[in-house]
Design an enzyme around this catalytic site. Structure first.
Site, PDB file in Angstrom:
ATOM      1  N   CYS A   1      60.251  48.173   8.711  1.00  0.00           N
ATOM      2  CA  CYS A   1      60.248  49.050   9.893  1.00  0.00           C
ATOM      3  C   CYS A   1      61.499  48.796  10.732  1.00  0.00           C
ATOM      4  O   CYS A   1      62.546  48.388  10.209  1.00  0.00           O
ATOM      5  CB  CYS A   1      58.967  48.839  10.697  1.00  0.00           C
TER       6      CYS A   1
ATOM      7  N   ASP B   1      53.746  43.711  17.264  1.00  0.00           N
ATOM      8  CA  ASP B   1      53.315  44.520  18.406  1.00  0.00           C
ATOM      9  C   ASP B   1      52.289  43.785  19.247  1.00  0.00           C
ATOM     10  O   ASP B   1      52.286  43.922  20.464  1.00  0.00           O
ATOM     11  CB  ASP B   1      52.772  45.867  17.914  1.00  0.00           C
TER      12      ASP B   1
ATOM     13  N   ASN C   1      51.404  44.436  13.359  1.00  0.00           N
ATOM     14  CA  ASN C   1      52.744  45.051  13.263  1.00  0.00           C
ATOM     15  C   ASN C   1      52.627  46.319  12.417  1.00  0.00           C
ATOM     16  O   ASN C   1      51.530  46.672  11.933  1.00  0.00           O
ATOM     17  CB  ASN C   1      53.743  44.050  12.655  1.00  0.00           C
TER      18      ASN C   1
HETATM   19  C1  RUB Z   1      57.625  49.231  15.518  1.00  0.00           C
HETATM   20  C2  RUB Z   1      57.183  47.903  15.021  1.00  0.00           C
HETATM   21  C3  RUB Z   1      58.027  46.721  15.412  1.00  0.00           C
HETATM   22  C4  RUB Z   1      57.425  46.048  16.639  1.00  0.00           C
HETATM   23  C5  RUB Z   1      58.332  44.987  17.231  1.00  0.00           C
HETATM   24  O1  RUB Z   1      56.630  50.219  15.384  1.00  0.00           O
HETATM   25  O2  RUB Z   1      56.153  47.728  14.410  1.00  0.00           O
HETATM   26  O3  RUB Z   1      58.081  45.781  14.382  1.00  0.00           O
HETATM   27  O4  RUB Z   1      57.164  47.016  17.644  1.00  0.00           O
HETATM   28  O5  RUB Z   1      59.491  45.571  17.780  1.00  0.00           O
HETATM   29  P1  RUB Z   1      56.880  51.694  16.004  1.00  0.00           P
HETATM   30  P2  RUB Z   1      60.453  44.689  18.692  1.00  0.00           P
HETATM   31  O6  RUB Z   1      58.122  52.212  15.371  1.00  0.00           O
HETATM   32  O7  RUB Z   1      55.674  52.474  15.647  1.00  0.00           O
HETATM   33  O8  RUB Z   1      57.044  51.526  17.507  1.00  0.00           O
HETATM   34  O9  RUB Z   1      60.849  43.511  17.875  1.00  0.00           O
HETATM   35  O10 RUB Z   1      61.608  45.617  18.986  1.00  0.00           O
HETATM   36  O11 RUB Z   1      59.688  44.296  19.922  1.00  0.00           O
END
Ligand code: RUB
Length: 320
Positions: A137, A208, A218
């Site tokens: 992702c 998340d 996540n």
């Molecule tokens: C994004 C996702 C990321 C986490 C962490 O999902 O799963 O791995 O949010 O992000 P989506 P960060 O695209 O559905 O928002 O490390 O930037 O906090």
């Protein structure tokens, strides 16, 4: 929902809520930073003839943000911190409430940014020279950690997943490539194949939400990646601020997994076809070698103790 539907500041606030829902603002950290910033700006500009009316506006704004992405405790924790401090204050003038909100919001955003810096520092130390790193992702923490390791002079190759249906892996691929890191993308269903065939040394994933049991949540596919990593004995690390703790889980509630629209998967699907589009999934602690946090790198089993010590206020919030 709001009393003054036509005001510019209100439309601007709702635009941020819509941008979060539509993934134009994406990833837990960015969602929390932009959501809290929008809330504070809204609080500075909304007019009210009494403190109670002001609070009603704020509660509406809070619930719009709470409903934007249901699996995002870092955003909820920031809002709860602001309301907690408002409730603690004995001064109920609008000016001092606005000032307090701005201060609490700025502090929380700074805290998130500070945790991010520390996590990237620790995470990049953990990536050895001459390794192939895989991620899934788009996590700003994973992406920036890999880039930092490269900037430290380490010879790094990266593998990322496409991430259907919204292709956040393309964002990761573009960031890594423009930093000069040789990067390969695979479709999500090739994640196990990639682990077996591409000599991956380490996997880094974002997060998340963290539960009181040390489970992390996540992007959908993260558990599959963790299972495949276990099979091949590849170290699997989660990069996360402890501010992503879902305090509701310590009173027995389960973290809500956001179910997104079927249109994202197949807009012109045949009539009668049911499509499920979960945005996230859990990864149990037995599949995670360590969580890399602002308080260091440790096994997920002890996460609740570390959170209690680092941010006691997160535990108090579960009364909401
Ligand atoms: C994004 C996702 C990321 C986490 C962490 O999902 O799963 O791995 O949010 O992000 P989506 P960060 O695209 O559905 O928002 O490390 O930037 O906090």
């Amino acid at each position: 929902m709001f009393y003054t539907m036509d005001a510019d500041f209100e439309r601007e606030f709702m635009q941020v809520v819509e941008d979060i829902k539509a993934l134009r603002i994406q990833g837990a950290t960015a969602i929390a930073v932009e959501g809290i910033r929008a809330f504070s700006t809204y609080a500075q500009r909304v007019t009210a003839s009494s403190y109670d009316e002001f609070m009603n506006h704020l509660l509406n704004a809070k619930s719009a943000l709470f409903g934007s992405r249901p699996t995002e405790p870092a955003l909820r924790n920031g809002l709860r911190k602001i309301f907690y401090e408002l409730h603690q204050s004995s001064d109920d003038s609008l000016d001092s409430a606005r000032e307090l909100i701005e201060k609490a919001a700025t502090e929380y955003i700074e805290l998130l940014k500070e945790t991010k810096k520390l996590i990237i520092k620790i995470g990049s130390e953990r990536i050895p020279d001459g390794t192939t790193v895989m991620t899934h992702c788009h996590s700003s923490l994973a992406s920036e950690t890999i880039i930092r390791a490269h900037e430290m002079g380490k010879n790094i190759q990266a593998i990322c997943t496409e991430t259907r249906p919204r292709y956040q892996g393309r964002k990761t691929a573009k960031e890594l490539l423009s930093a000069g890191i040789p990067t390969t993308m695979v479709v999500d269903s090739a994640m196990r194949w990639a682990i077996r065939q591409m000599r991956i040394d380490v996997i880094l994933a974002g997060c998340d939400a963290i539960t009181s049991e040390g489970t992390i949540i996540n992007k959908i596919g993260t558990r599959l990646l963790a299972l495949a990593a276990k099979e091949s004995d590849i170290p699997f690390y989660i990069l996360s601020s402890l501010l992503k703790f879902d305090s509701d889980t310590s009173i027995g509630k389960r973290t809500t997994i956001e179910m997104r629209s079927a249109d994202e998967v197949w807009p012109e699907r045949p009539t009668g076809l049911q499509i499920l589009n979960p945005a996230f999934e859990t990864v149990s602690r037995e599949y995670i070698d360590a969580i890399i946090t602002e308080r260091g790198l440790f096994p997920p089993e002890i996460v609740l103790n570390v959170i209690k010590e680092a941010y006691p206020f997160l535990i108090e919030f579960n009364s909401e």
